[in-house]
Design a protein around this motif. Structure first.
Motif, PDB file in Angstrom:
ATOM      1  N   GLU A  11      -6.453   6.000 -12.717  1.00 31.72           N
ATOM      2  CA  GLU A  11      -6.449   5.816 -11.128  1.00 31.72           C
ATOM      3  C   GLU A  11      -5.978   7.013 -10.418  1.00 31.72           C
ATOM      4  O   GLU A  11      -6.675   7.445  -9.428  1.00 31.72           O
ATOM      5  N   VAL A  12      -4.984   7.790 -11.045  1.00 30.73           N
ATOM      6  CA  VAL A  12      -4.513   9.239 -10.470  1.00 30.73           C
ATOM      7  C   VAL A  12      -5.728  10.191 -10.489  1.00 30.73           C
ATOM      8  O   VAL A  12      -6.135  10.789  -9.596  1.00 30.73           O
ATOM      9  N   GLU A  47       0.893  -1.367   0.013  1.00 31.09           N
ATOM     10  CA  GLU A  47      -0.016   0.097  -0.060  1.00 31.09           C
ATOM     11  C   GLU A  47       0.857   1.292   0.048  1.00 31.09           C
ATOM     12  O   GLU A  47       0.593   2.420  -0.638  1.00 31.09           O
ATOM     13  N   ARG A  48       2.085   1.258   0.879  1.00 22.50           N
ATOM     14  CA  ARG A  48       2.873   2.307   0.945  1.00 22.50           C
ATOM     15  C   ARG A  48       3.449   2.484  -0.755  1.00 22.50           C
ATOM     16  O   ARG A  48       3.732   3.416  -1.066  1.00 22.50           O
ATOM     17  N   ASN A  49       3.753   1.613  -1.398  1.00 25.13           N
ATOM     18  CA  ASN A  49       4.247   1.676  -2.570  1.00 25.13           C
ATOM     19  C   ASN A  49       3.379   2.287  -3.772  1.00 25.13           C
ATOM     20  O   ASN A  49       3.629   2.837  -4.538  1.00 25.13           O
ATOM     21  N   LEU A  96       1.318   6.543  -7.098  1.00 26.84           N
ATOM     22  CA  LEU A  96       0.338   7.469  -7.354  1.00 26.84           C
ATOM     23  C   LEU A  96       0.826   8.790  -6.908  1.00 26.84           C
ATOM     24  O   LEU A  96       0.302   9.625  -7.906  1.00 26.84           O
ATOM     25  N   ASN A  97       1.542   9.295  -6.241  1.00 25.48           N
ATOM     26  CA  ASN A  97       2.036  10.558  -5.888  1.00 25.48           C
ATOM     27  C   ASN A  97       2.849  10.925  -6.879  1.00 25.48           C
ATOM     28  O   ASN A  97       2.730  12.229  -7.469  1.00 25.48           O
ATOM     29  N   ALA A  98       3.790  10.014  -7.270  1.00 14.80           N
ATOM     30  CA  ALA A  98       5.038  10.347  -8.320  1.00 14.80           C
ATOM     31  C   ALA A  98       4.039  10.725  -9.811  1.00 14.80           C
ATOM     32  O   ALA A  98       4.346  11.508 -10.361  1.00 14.80           O
ATOM     33  N   ALA A  99       3.054   9.730 -10.127  1.00 13.01           N
ATOM     34  CA  ALA A  99       2.414   9.953 -11.164  1.00 13.01           C
ATOM     35  C   ALA A  99       1.535  11.096 -11.104  1.00 13.01           C
ATOM     36  O   ALA A  99       1.434  11.521 -12.422  1.00 13.01           O
ATOM     37  N   ARG A 100       0.843  11.340 -10.078  1.00 14.75           N
ATOM     38  CA  ARG A 100       0.313  12.609 -10.405  1.00 14.75           C
ATOM     39  C   ARG A 100       1.032  13.771 -10.674  1.00 14.75           C
ATOM     40  O   ARG A 100       0.519  14.644 -11.503  1.00 14.75           O
ATOM     41  N   ALA A 101       2.094  14.029 -10.159  1.00 10.28           N
ATOM     42  CA  ALA A 101       3.103  14.936 -10.099  1.00 10.28           C
ATOM     43  C   ALA A 101       3.392  15.172 -11.629  1.00 10.28           C
ATOM     44  O   ALA A 101       3.464  16.074 -12.299  1.00 10.28           O
ATOM     45  N   ALA A 141       9.196   7.471  -7.991  1.00 11.33           N
ATOM     46  CA  ALA A 141       8.497   6.998  -6.828  1.00 11.33           C
ATOM     47  C   ALA A 141       9.576   6.190  -6.072  1.00 11.33           C
ATOM     48  O   ALA A 141       9.309   5.880  -4.766  1.00 11.33           O
ATOM     49  N   GLY A 142      10.703   5.956  -6.438  1.00  9.25           N
ATOM     50  CA  GLY A 142      11.723   5.218  -5.647  1.00  9.25           C
ATOM     51  C   GLY A 142      11.503   3.794  -5.661  1.00  9.25           C
ATOM     52  O   GLY A 142      12.003   3.133  -4.472  1.00  9.25           O
TER      53      GLY A 142
END
Length: 198
Positions: A68-69, A18-20, A25-30, A48-49
Motif C-alpha cells: 500500500e505504501v 482515515e487520519r490513523n 502510511l506515513n510512518a511505514a513509508r519512512a 505512528a502513535g
C-alpha cells in the motif's frame, strides 16, 4: 437527542480512522524507505502513535502495508505526470518527470526492492502504471513536433535510470542519474535521422 447529531457522530469514526490510516502510511513509508521490508509492525505503530490493534485493523499483514505504501508512491508519480503534461511544454514535462523519477528512486529504491521480493505482482503492476504515464509524456513532444520519434520505449528510459541507481553503491549516483536524464533527452531530441529510419 437531536436528529442532526446522528450523522455527525457516524462521520467522526470514519474521519478518525482515515487520519490513523494516513499516520500509519506515513510512518511505514519512512521506515520501509530506510530499512526495507524487515521493519516490525510494532515499530510502525509506535512511530505512528497508534496502538498495534489499530494497525492490524487497517493492514492485517506487513506485506499488505508494504504494498500500500508503494502504491501510494506510484500514484503520486502518475499524478505528477498529468500535472506536468498540463502545465509545461511537452519536452519540459518529459524532462521534469524523469528527474522526479530519479528522486523517486533515491527515496524508494529500498522500498521497491522489498515489494519485488514480497509481492512481485504488485511491483509489475506499478511498473505498468509508470510506463503508461511515461508513454503519454513521450508521445506529446513527438505529436507537436518538439521531438522526433526516438525509436525507444518508455521502459528503456526507466531501465537506464534504474541502472545508474543500482550500478554502484556510491552516494553520487543521484547526480549521475540526473545527468543521464539530460543525456537521454538530448539523444531523443536529436534532429538527425537515425540509420534505422531510412
Amino acid at each position: 437527542m437531536p436528529a442532526d447529531l446522528g450523522p455527525e457522530k457516524a462521520r467522526k469514526p470514519r474521519a478518525d480512522a482515515e487520519r490513523n490510516r494516513q499516520k500509519l502510511l506515513n510512518a511505514a513509508r519512512a521506515a520501509f524507505t530506510a530499512q526495507g521490508g524487515l521493519v516490525s509492525m510494532e515499530e510502525v505503530a509506535r512511530t505512528a502513535g497508534v496502538g498495534i490493534g489499530t494497525l492490524y485493523r487497517h493492514f492485517p499483514t506487513r506485506d499488505g502495508l508494504l504494498v500500500e505504501v508503494y502504491r501510494g508512491e506510484i500514484a503520486r508519480l502518475c499524478q505528477e505526470a498529468e500535472l506536468l503534461a498540463a502545465t509545461k511544454t511537452p519536452l519540459e514535462a518529459l524532462r521534469a518527470w524523469l528527474l522526479l523519477f530519479v528522486d523517486h528512486l533515491a527515496d524508494n529504491i529500498v522500498l521497491g526492492d522489498a515489494v519485488k521480493a514480497t509481492a512481485g505482482e504488485s511491483k509489475a503492476d506499478a511498473t505498468a502504471q509508470l510506463l503508461t504515464a511515461l508513454d503519454i509524456l513521450m508521445d506529446n513532444p513527438i505529436a507537436v513536433g518538439a521531438m522526433p520519434d526516438p525509436g525507444v520505449e518508455s521502459l528503456d528510459l526507466l531501465r537506464a535510470l534504474y541502472g545508474v541507481a543500482t550500478a554502484s553503491p556510491s552516494s553520487n549516483w543521484v547526480g549521475a542519474a540526473r545527468r543521464m536524464v539530460d543525456i537521454l533527452i538530448a539523444g531523443m531530441d536529436s534532429r538527425e535521422t537515425s540509420p534505422n529510419s531510412a
